[in-house]
Design a protein around this motif. Structure first.
Motif, PDB file in Angstrom:
ATOM      1  N   ALA A  46       5.563   4.390  10.954  1.00  0.00           N
ATOM      2  CA  ALA A  46       4.223   3.909  11.295  1.00  0.00           C
ATOM      3  C   ALA A  46       4.270   2.508  11.891  1.00  0.00           C
ATOM      4  CB  ALA A  46       3.325   3.933  10.059  1.00  0.00           C
ATOM      5  N   VAL A  47       5.032   1.621  11.265  1.00  0.00           N
ATOM      6  CA  VAL A  47       5.137   0.245  11.766  1.00  0.00           C
ATOM      7  C   VAL A  47       5.806   0.218  13.137  1.00  0.00           C
ATOM      8  CG1 VAL A  47       6.153  -2.023  11.346  1.00  0.00           C
ATOM      9  CG2 VAL A  47       5.125  -0.761   9.454  1.00  0.00           C
ATOM     10  N   LYS A  48       6.853   1.012  13.303  1.00  0.00           N
ATOM     11  CA  LYS A  48       7.559   1.060  14.589  1.00  0.00           C
ATOM     12  C   LYS A  48       6.659   1.590  15.695  1.00  0.00           C
ATOM     13  CE  LYS A  48      11.594   3.116  16.848  1.00  0.00           C
ATOM     14  NZ  LYS A  48      12.792   4.000  16.655  1.00  0.00           N
ATOM     15  N   HIS A  49       5.925   2.675  15.418  1.00  0.00           N
ATOM     16  CA  HIS A  49       5.058   3.261  16.435  1.00  0.00           C
ATOM     17  C   HIS A  49       3.852   2.383  16.741  1.00  0.00           C
ATOM     18  CE1 HIS A  49       6.592   7.682  16.029  1.00  0.00           C
ATOM     19  NE2 HIS A  49       7.530   6.830  16.416  1.00  0.00           N
ATOM     20  N   ALA A  50       3.508   1.488  15.824  1.00  0.00           N
ATOM     21  CA  ALA A  50       2.434   0.529  16.090  1.00  0.00           C
ATOM     22  C   ALA A  50       2.927  -0.615  16.985  1.00  0.00           C
ATOM     23  CB  ALA A  50       1.889  -0.031  14.780  1.00  0.00           C
ATOM     24  N   GLY A  51       4.251  -0.681  17.197  1.00  0.00           N
ATOM     25  CA  GLY A  51       4.806  -1.706  18.074  1.00  0.00           C
ATOM     26  C   GLY A  51       5.276  -2.950  17.362  1.00  0.00           C
ATOM     27  N   PHE A  52       5.545  -2.820  16.047  1.00  0.00           N
ATOM     28  CA  PHE A  52       5.949  -3.996  15.267  1.00  0.00           C
ATOM     29  C   PHE A  52       7.172  -3.665  14.419  1.00  0.00           C
ATOM     30  CE2 PHE A  52       1.409  -4.558  16.060  1.00  0.00           C
ATOM     31  CZ  PHE A  52       1.346  -5.891  16.447  1.00  0.00           C
ATOM     32  N   THR A  53       7.661  -4.673  13.711  1.00  0.00           N
ATOM     33  CA  THR A  53       8.714  -4.487  12.717  1.00  0.00           C
ATOM     34  C   THR A  53       8.140  -4.838  11.353  1.00  0.00           C
ATOM     35  OG1 THR A  53       9.556  -6.766  12.778  1.00  0.00           O
ATOM     36  CG2 THR A  53      10.404  -5.219  14.441  1.00  0.00           C
ATOM     37  N   LEU A  54       8.847  -4.469  10.313  1.00  0.00           N
ATOM     38  CA  LEU A  54       8.384  -4.775   8.961  1.00  0.00           C
ATOM     39  C   LEU A  54       8.228  -6.277   8.750  1.00  0.00           C
ATOM     40  CD1 LEU A  54      10.501  -2.227   6.860  1.00  0.00           C
ATOM     41  CD2 LEU A  54       8.050  -2.113   7.354  1.00  0.00           C
ATOM     42  N   ASN A  55       9.056  -7.064   9.390  1.00  0.00           N
ATOM     43  CA  ASN A  55       8.966  -8.519   9.238  1.00  0.00           C
ATOM     44  C   ASN A  55       7.684  -9.095   9.823  1.00  0.00           C
ATOM     45  OD1 ASN A  55      11.373  -9.238   7.833  1.00  0.00           O
ATOM     46  ND2 ASN A  55      12.544  -8.735   9.674  1.00  0.00           N
ATOM     47  N   ASP A  56       7.046  -8.345  10.729  1.00  0.00           N
ATOM     48  CA  ASP A  56       5.804  -8.820  11.343  1.00  0.00           C
ATOM     49  C   ASP A  56       4.600  -8.681  10.411  1.00  0.00           C
ATOM     50  OD1 ASP A  56       6.995  -9.454  13.838  1.00  0.00           O
ATOM     51  OD2 ASP A  56       6.897  -7.345  14.429  1.00  0.00           O
ATOM     52  N   LEU A  57       4.742  -7.920   9.349  1.00  0.00           N
ATOM     53  CA  LEU A  57       3.614  -7.662   8.456  1.00  0.00           C
ATOM     54  C   LEU A  57       3.154  -8.949   7.770  1.00  0.00           C
ATOM     55  CD1 LEU A  57       4.899  -4.393   6.742  1.00  0.00           C
ATOM     56  CD2 LEU A  57       3.073  -4.559   8.452  1.00  0.00           C
ATOM     57  N   ASP A  58       1.842  -9.028   7.542  1.00  0.00           N
ATOM     58  CA  ASP A  58       1.280 -10.154   6.794  1.00  0.00           C
ATOM     59  C   ASP A  58       1.058  -9.815   5.330  1.00  0.00           C
ATOM     60  OD1 ASP A  58       0.905 -12.196   8.906  1.00  0.00           O
ATOM     61  OD2 ASP A  58      -0.419 -10.683   9.776  1.00  0.00           O
ATOM     62  N   ALA A  59       0.916  -8.521   5.028  1.00  0.00           N
ATOM     63  CA  ALA A  59       0.717  -8.100   3.647  1.00  0.00           C
ATOM     64  C   ALA A  59       0.926  -6.600   3.547  1.00  0.00           C
ATOM     65  CB  ALA A  59      -0.678  -8.470   3.150  1.00  0.00           C
ATOM     66  N   ILE A  60       1.157  -6.147   2.317  1.00  0.00           N
ATOM     67  CA  ILE A  60       1.268  -4.716   2.028  1.00  0.00           C
ATOM     68  C   ILE A  60       0.171  -4.357   1.048  1.00  0.00           C
ATOM     69  CG2 ILE A  60       2.647  -2.926   0.911  1.00  0.00           C
ATOM     70  CD1 ILE A  60       4.354  -5.860   2.618  1.00  0.00           C
ATOM     71  N   ALA A  61      -0.581  -3.308   1.363  1.00  0.00           N
ATOM     72  CA  ALA A  61      -1.663  -2.847   0.491  1.00  0.00           C
ATOM     73  C   ALA A  61      -1.283  -1.504  -0.101  1.00  0.00           C
ATOM     74  CB  ALA A  61      -2.969  -2.733   1.276  1.00  0.00           C
ATOM     75  N   VAL A  62      -1.718  -1.263  -1.336  1.00  0.00           N
ATOM     76  CA  VAL A  62      -1.379  -0.015  -2.006  1.00  0.00           C
ATOM     77  C   VAL A  62      -2.573   0.470  -2.827  1.00  0.00           C
ATOM     78  CG1 VAL A  62      -0.428  -1.189  -4.040  1.00  0.00           C
ATOM     79  CG2 VAL A  62       0.357   1.134  -3.459  1.00  0.00           C
ATOM     80  N   ALA A  63      -2.730   1.788  -2.890  1.00  0.00           N
ATOM     81  CA  ALA A  63      -3.734   2.378  -3.774  1.00  0.00           C
ATOM     82  C   ALA A  63      -3.242   2.227  -5.209  1.00  0.00           C
ATOM     83  CB  ALA A  63      -3.950   3.841  -3.427  1.00  0.00           C
ATOM     84  N   LYS A  64      -4.034   1.548  -6.035  1.00  0.00           N
ATOM     85  CA  LYS A  64      -3.578   1.256  -7.391  1.00  0.00           C
ATOM     86  C   LYS A  64      -3.896   2.361  -8.388  1.00  0.00           C
ATOM     87  CE  LYS A  64      -7.696  -1.358  -8.891  1.00  0.00           C
ATOM     88  NZ  LYS A  64      -8.154  -2.671  -9.403  1.00  0.00           N
ATOM     89  N   GLY A  65      -4.728   3.328  -7.995  1.00  0.00           N
ATOM     90  CA  GLY A  65      -5.136   4.386  -8.894  1.00  0.00           C
ATOM     91  C   GLY A  65      -6.640   4.348  -9.092  1.00  0.00           C
ATOM     92  N   PRO A  66      -7.127   5.315  -9.831  1.00  0.00           N
ATOM     93  CA  PRO A  66      -6.405   6.310 -10.632  1.00  0.00           C
ATOM     94  C   PRO A  66      -5.810   7.407  -9.769  1.00  0.00           C
ATOM     95  CG  PRO A  66      -8.749   6.738 -10.753  1.00  0.00           C
ATOM     96  CD  PRO A  66      -8.602   5.456  -9.971  1.00  0.00           C
ATOM     97  N   GLY A  67      -5.031   8.274 -10.437  1.00  0.00           N
ATOM     98  CA  GLY A  67      -4.406   9.372  -9.727  1.00  0.00           C
ATOM     99  C   GLY A  67      -3.212   9.892 -10.485  1.00  0.00           C
ATOM    100  N   SER A  68      -2.304  10.532  -9.754  1.00  0.00           N
ATOM    101  CA  SER A  68      -1.096  11.085 -10.346  1.00  0.00           C
ATOM    102  C   SER A  68      -0.197   9.966 -10.876  1.00  0.00           C
ATOM    103  CB  SER A  68      -0.340  11.897  -9.288  1.00  0.00           C
ATOM    104  OG  SER A  68       1.023  12.022  -9.613  1.00  0.00           O
ATOM    105  N   TYR A  69       0.241  10.119 -12.117  1.00  0.00           N
ATOM    106  CA  TYR A  69       1.100   9.106 -12.725  1.00  0.00           C
ATOM    107  C   TYR A  69       2.354   8.885 -11.885  1.00  0.00           C
ATOM    108  CZ  TYR A  69       3.810   6.704 -16.372  1.00  0.00           C
ATOM    109  OH  TYR A  69       4.543   5.790 -17.082  1.00  0.00           O
ATOM    110  N   THR A  70       3.024   9.982 -11.525  1.00  0.00           N
ATOM    111  CA  THR A  70       4.254   9.873 -10.741  1.00  0.00           C
ATOM    112  C   THR A  70       3.977   9.333  -9.351  1.00  0.00           C
ATOM    113  OG1 THR A  70       5.232  11.731 -11.963  1.00  0.00           O
ATOM    114  CG2 THR A  70       6.240  11.137  -9.843  1.00  0.00           C
ATOM    115  N   GLY A  71       2.912   9.839  -8.713  1.00  0.00           N
ATOM    116  CA  GLY A  71       2.581   9.380  -7.370  1.00  0.00           C
ATOM    117  C   GLY A  71       2.278   7.897  -7.323  1.00  0.00           C
TER     118      GLY A  71
END
Length: 230
Positions: A46-71
Motif C-alpha cells: 500500500a505504501v509503495k503503490h501510494a508512491g512513498f516508503t515506510l520512512n516517509d510515514l508521519d504516524a501509524i494508526a490501528v484499530a484498537k478494538g473491540p473485535g477478534s482477540y487474535t486479530g
C-alpha cells in the motif's frame, strides 16, 4: 501528513494510506484467518503503490478494538513494531466508531449501531449519532428481545456489521430497526479518516504500554477429552 492505517478487528485485514485526509491506497483481504506475514505484505504494498516508503510515514494508526482477540493482537503488534522501527507515533481508533463513519452520510437523522459478532448471542456494539458522537458507549451485549428497546421507542436505528444477524433475529420486525442488505466490515479507510483528526490533536498512544481494547477476557475453548484405553 502521511498516515498508514491498519484494521484487523475481524477476519482478514485492511490497510490504507492517507495523505492530508486524502485516500491514496487501500487493500483489503477477507479471509478466515489473518497473519502477520500477510499484513506486512499489504502494508508495504500500500505504501509503495501510494508512491512513498515506510520512512516517509508521519504516524501509524490501528484499530484498537473491540473485535477478534487474535486479530487485534496481530494488528496492534504490527503497528507497534513499525512505530519502534521507524520512530513514529501510534494512533489507536475504536473499531465501532470507525464502522459508524462508513454509514453516517447515508442515514441522516438516524442512530447507527455497528455490531461485531462475539460468542453465542453476544455482540460488541455501540450506538452513535449522525455526527459520529457516542449515544451508547462500546459494550458487550447478550442480545434478547428487550435489547435497545428504550432507544427504538424514539429513534430509527441502523444495525449493521457481522453481529447484526443476531440482532435481526430478535428485532427484525420492529418498525424503527433498519438492517442494510449490504454487509459492512471494519475498514482501515475510516480508521485513517479518524486518525487524521487525532494526529492534528496529537492524540498519540504510549507504544510501550498500549494494549488492544479486548473489552472482555479471552476465553480459550475447553480442552478435548481424551479417552483412556486402560
Amino acid at each position: 501528513m502521511l498516515l498508514l492505517s491498519i484494521d484487523t478487528s475481524i477476519r482478514g485485514c485492511s490497510v490504507a494510506v492517507h495523505e492530508n485526509s486524502t485516500l491514496l491506497a487501500n487493500y483489503d483481504l477477507h479471509t478466515d484467518r489473518s497473519s502477520s506475514s500477510m499484513l506486512t505484505t499489504l502494508m508495504e504494498t500500500a505504501v509503495k503503490h501510494a508512491g512513498f516508503t515506510l520512512n516517509d510515514l508521519d504516524a501509524i494508526a490501528v484499530a484498537k478494538g473491540p473485535g477478534s482477540y487474535t486479530g487485534l493482537r496481530v494488528g496492534v503488534s504490527s503497528a507497534k513494531g513499525l512505530c519502534y522501527a521507524l520512530d513514529k507515533p501510534m494512533i489507536a481508533i475504536n473499531t465501532l466508531e470507525a464502522m459508524a463513519l462508513q454509514l453516517n452520510a447515508f442515514y441522516p437523522g438516524h442512530l447507527l449501531c455497528p455490531m461485531i459478532d462475539a460468542r453465542r448471542m453476544e455482540v460488541y456494539a455501540a450506538v452513535l449519532d449522525a455526527e459520529n458522537n457516542f449515544v451508547q458507549q462500546t459494550q458487550a451485549i447478550i442480545m434478547d428481545e428487550h435489547s435497545f428497546q428504550d432507544l427504538l421507542l424514539k429513534h430509527r436505528i441502523v444495525f449493521f456489521g457481522d453481529g447484526a444477524v443476531k440482532c435481526q433475529q430478535l428485532l427484525g420486525t420492529h418498525p424503527n430497526a433498519i438492517f442494510p442488505k449490504k454487509e459492512s466490515y471494519p475498514s482501515a479507510i475510516t480508521i485513517g479518516e479518524l486518525a487524521a483528526k487525532a494526529f492534528q490533536n496529537e492524540h498519540f498512544e504510549d507504544v510501550a504500554t498500549f494494549e488492544p481494547y479486548y473489552l472482555k477476557d479471552f476465553m480459550s475453548p475447553p480442552p478435548k477429552k481424551v479417552s483412556s484405553l486402560a
